[in-house]
Motif scaffolding. Sequence first.
Motif, PDB file in Angstrom:
ATOM      1  N   ARG A 249       0.822  -1.209   0.000  1.00 50.20           N
ATOM      2  CA  ARG A 249       0.000   0.000   0.000  1.00 50.20           C
ATOM      3  C   ARG A 249       0.858   1.262   0.000  1.00 50.20           C
ATOM      4  NH1 ARG A 249      -2.206   3.329   3.962  1.00 50.20           N
ATOM      5  NH2 ARG A 249      -4.185   4.335   3.361  1.00 50.20           N
ATOM      6  N   LEU A 250       1.907   1.286   0.812  1.00 48.62           N
ATOM      7  CA  LEU A 250       2.773   2.461   0.880  1.00 48.62           C
ATOM      8  C   LEU A 250       3.571   2.652  -0.405  1.00 48.62           C
ATOM      9  CD1 LEU A 250       4.091   2.365   4.555  1.00 48.62           C
ATOM     10  CD2 LEU A 250       2.372   3.884   3.565  1.00 48.62           C
ATOM     11  N   THR A 251       4.029   1.546  -0.997  1.00 45.57           N
ATOM     12  CA  THR A 251       4.768   1.650  -2.268  1.00 45.57           C
ATOM     13  C   THR A 251       3.872   2.190  -3.374  1.00 45.57           C
ATOM     14  OG1 THR A 251       6.172  -0.215  -1.624  1.00 45.57           O
ATOM     15  CG2 THR A 251       6.142   0.382  -3.954  1.00 45.57           C
ATOM     16  N   ALA A 252       2.644   1.697  -3.416  1.00 43.14           N
ATOM     17  CA  ALA A 252       1.695   2.197  -4.415  1.00 43.14           C
ATOM     18  C   ALA A 252       1.396   3.674  -4.191  1.00 43.14           C
ATOM     19  CB  ALA A 252       0.403   1.385  -4.345  1.00 43.14           C
ATOM     20  N   LEU A 253       1.317   4.065  -2.922  1.00 42.44           N
ATOM     21  CA  LEU A 253       1.063   5.466  -2.608  1.00 42.44           C
ATOM     22  C   LEU A 253       2.218   6.340  -3.064  1.00 42.44           C
ATOM     23  CD1 LEU A 253      -0.852   7.453  -1.074  1.00 42.44           C
ATOM     24  CD2 LEU A 253       0.583   7.049   0.934  1.00 42.44           C
ATOM     25  N   ARG A 254       3.437   5.868  -2.816  1.00 45.09           N
ATOM     26  CA  ARG A 254       4.618   6.668  -3.143  1.00 45.09           C
ATOM     27  C   ARG A 254       4.892   6.719  -4.633  1.00 45.09           C
ATOM     28  NH1 ARG A 254       9.872   5.004  -3.731  1.00 45.09           N
ATOM     29  NH2 ARG A 254       9.315   2.949  -2.914  1.00 45.09           N
ATOM     30  N   ARG A 255       4.713   5.613  -5.338  1.00 48.72           N
ATOM     31  CA  ARG A 255       5.115   5.545  -6.739  1.00 48.72           C
ATOM     32  C   ARG A 255       3.973   5.772  -7.729  1.00 48.72           C
ATOM     33  NH1 ARG A 255       8.984   0.507  -7.847  1.00 48.72           N
ATOM     34  NH2 ARG A 255       9.129   1.691  -9.791  1.00 48.72           N
ATOM     35  N   ILE A 256       2.746   5.552  -7.305  1.00 42.24           N
ATOM     36  CA  ILE A 256       1.620   5.641  -8.241  1.00 42.24           C
ATOM     37  C   ILE A 256       0.668   6.790  -7.881  1.00 42.24           C
ATOM     38  CG2 ILE A 256      -0.317   4.428  -9.272  1.00 42.24           C
ATOM     39  CD1 ILE A 256       2.388   3.227  -9.990  1.00 42.24           C
ATOM     40  N   VAL A 257       0.214   6.818  -6.627  1.00 40.99           N
ATOM     41  CA  VAL A 257      -0.864   7.730  -6.257  1.00 40.99           C
ATOM     42  C   VAL A 257      -0.366   9.163  -6.074  1.00 40.99           C
ATOM     43  CG1 VAL A 257      -2.657   8.221  -4.561  1.00 40.99           C
ATOM     44  CG2 VAL A 257      -2.170   5.852  -5.209  1.00 40.99           C
ATOM     45  N   LEU A 258       0.660   9.354  -5.247  1.00 41.78           N
ATOM     46  CA  LEU A 258       1.118  10.711  -4.971  1.00 41.78           C
ATOM     47  C   LEU A 258       1.596  11.462  -6.216  1.00 41.78           C
ATOM     48  CD1 LEU A 258       2.902  10.525  -1.495  1.00 41.78           C
ATOM     49  CD2 LEU A 258       0.789  11.702  -2.091  1.00 41.78           C
ATOM     50  N   PRO A 259       2.371  10.842  -7.122  1.00 43.58           N
ATOM     51  CA  PRO A 259       2.755  11.585  -8.335  1.00 43.58           C
ATOM     52  C   PRO A 259       1.552  12.089  -9.133  1.00 43.58           C
ATOM     53  CG  PRO A 259       4.129   9.635  -8.100  1.00 43.58           C
ATOM     54  CD  PRO A 259       3.054   9.524  -7.061  1.00 43.58           C
ATOM     55  N   GLN A 260       0.479  11.301  -9.185  1.00 42.13           N
ATOM     56  CA  GLN A 260      -0.715  11.744  -9.903  1.00 42.13           C
ATOM     57  C   GLN A 260      -1.510  12.768  -9.100  1.00 42.13           C
ATOM     58  OE1 GLN A 260      -2.920   8.627 -12.172  1.00 42.13           O
ATOM     59  NE2 GLN A 260      -1.572   7.207 -11.084  1.00 42.13           N
ATOM     60  N   ALA A 261      -1.430  12.678  -7.781  1.00 40.73           N
ATOM     61  CA  ALA A 261      -2.172  13.617  -6.939  1.00 40.73           C
ATOM     62  C   ALA A 261      -1.526  14.994  -6.896  1.00 40.73           C
ATOM     63  CB  ALA A 261      -2.282  13.059  -5.515  1.00 40.73           C
ATOM     64  N   MET A 262      -0.276  15.106  -7.336  1.00 33.18           N
ATOM     65  CA  MET A 262       0.437  16.374  -7.231  1.00 33.18           C
ATOM     66  C   MET A 262      -0.241  17.492  -7.999  1.00 33.18           C
ATOM     67  SD  MET A 262       2.842  16.005  -5.091  1.00 33.18           S
ATOM     68  CE  MET A 262       3.762  17.502  -5.369  1.00 33.18           C
ATOM     69  N   ARG A 263      -0.867  17.163  -9.116  1.00 33.84           N
ATOM     70  CA  ARG A 263      -1.524  18.215  -9.910  1.00 33.84           C
ATOM     71  C   ARG A 263      -2.680  18.835  -9.136  1.00 33.84           C
ATOM     72  NH1 ARG A 263      -6.214  16.393 -12.413  1.00 33.84           N
ATOM     73  NH2 ARG A 263      -6.608  14.150 -12.230  1.00 33.84           N
ATOM     74  N   VAL A 264      -3.265  18.081  -8.212  1.00 32.82           N
ATOM     75  CA  VAL A 264      -4.345  18.609  -7.373  1.00 32.82           C
ATOM     76  C   VAL A 264      -3.775  19.277  -6.128  1.00 32.82           C
ATOM     77  CG1 VAL A 264      -6.432  18.003  -6.075  1.00 32.82           C
ATOM     78  CG2 VAL A 264      -5.907  16.826  -8.218  1.00 32.82           C
ATOM     79  N   ILE A 265      -2.641  18.784  -5.655  1.00 30.98           N
ATOM     80  CA  ILE A 265      -2.070  19.266  -4.402  1.00 30.98           C
ATOM     81  C   ILE A 265      -1.322  20.580  -4.581  1.00 30.98           C
ATOM     82  CG2 ILE A 265      -0.349  18.734  -2.613  1.00 30.98           C
ATOM     83  CD1 ILE A 265      -1.079  15.782  -2.963  1.00 30.98           C
ATOM     84  N   ILE A 266      -0.597  20.728  -5.692  1.00 33.93           N
ATOM     85  CA  ILE A 266       0.293  21.879  -5.875  1.00 33.93           C
ATOM     86  C   ILE A 266      -0.417  23.230  -5.754  1.00 33.93           C
ATOM     87  CG2 ILE A 266       1.715  23.098  -7.584  1.00 33.93           C
ATOM     88  CD1 ILE A 266       3.216  20.955  -6.145  1.00 33.93           C
TER      89      ILE A 266
END
Length: 291
Positions: free
Chosen positions: A186-203
């Motif tokens: 779960r943490l690996t998926a969060l770090r490598r898959i989810v967070l990079p895609q979420a950055m466009r919403v977070i920035i």
Amino acid sequence: MSTISPYAIDHLKVVPRRYYGRWLSAALILLALGFVVHAFAHGQIEWAVVAKFMTAKVILQGLLNTILMTIYAMVVGIVLGVVFAVMVMSPNKLLKAVATFYIWFFRGTPLLLQMLLWFNLALVFPTMGIPGWFEARTVDIITPFVASLLGLGIGQGAYTAEVVRGGILAVDNGQTEAAKAIGMTRLTALRRIVLPQAMRVIIPPVGNEVISMIKLTSVASVIQFSEILHNAQTIYFANARVIELLIVATVWYLAVVTVFSIGQHFLEQVFARERRARARTRAAGAQGATG
């Protein structure tokens, strides 16, 4: 039923619509602006004093402290925000409860109150450290800088946690399921898959939080942290040039906010280009698979 020939209206003149309300509002705005400019230009403001202190050493030192505190507090806030966003979305009920309490408490209390609590921590814990190994007086550890950093950084972490959580929720859950299907934790998926895609919403919202943080550092003047407003106040307490020193602080705040806003714009553009590149790559892969 009779019809009107198009030739019968050739002699008519087309008159553009007149927006009297817009003209009136523009005139009122210009009048108010002229009044303000006249008041500042011909009032009791000594502009020579403003020019003198714009580059004064104590003002520039306060400006540097403001910028450094903004950076340090945002780093602390972003790290805590990511950690507590993950915790609040965790299936572990204890972690979720701790994160929920943290977000509730620090979003529900004023920043100034938090700073004052940190600054007066010695009233609760006179000493800090490990008994028998290392101990020091709390008043020596919790300096105005440390109290400001703790108040700004930890408080910011609560807001950033909600921003990060919203960004994670914006990513389709199928991404996480696909990552787990190929063996990712779960943490690996969060770090490598989810967070990079979420950055466009977070920035964008985090960029706005940085701008807010620049101005929030002025609250630290209450506990004697030497940021730009505190140093400006110290000067005008001595020379009584209140409005002149406040103008100096205003100009520098606007300058710093402008620079950070430009940086935010370019950072958003970088993530937007990366998102378009990933979209093109996925489209090309899908086209190759169907072909």
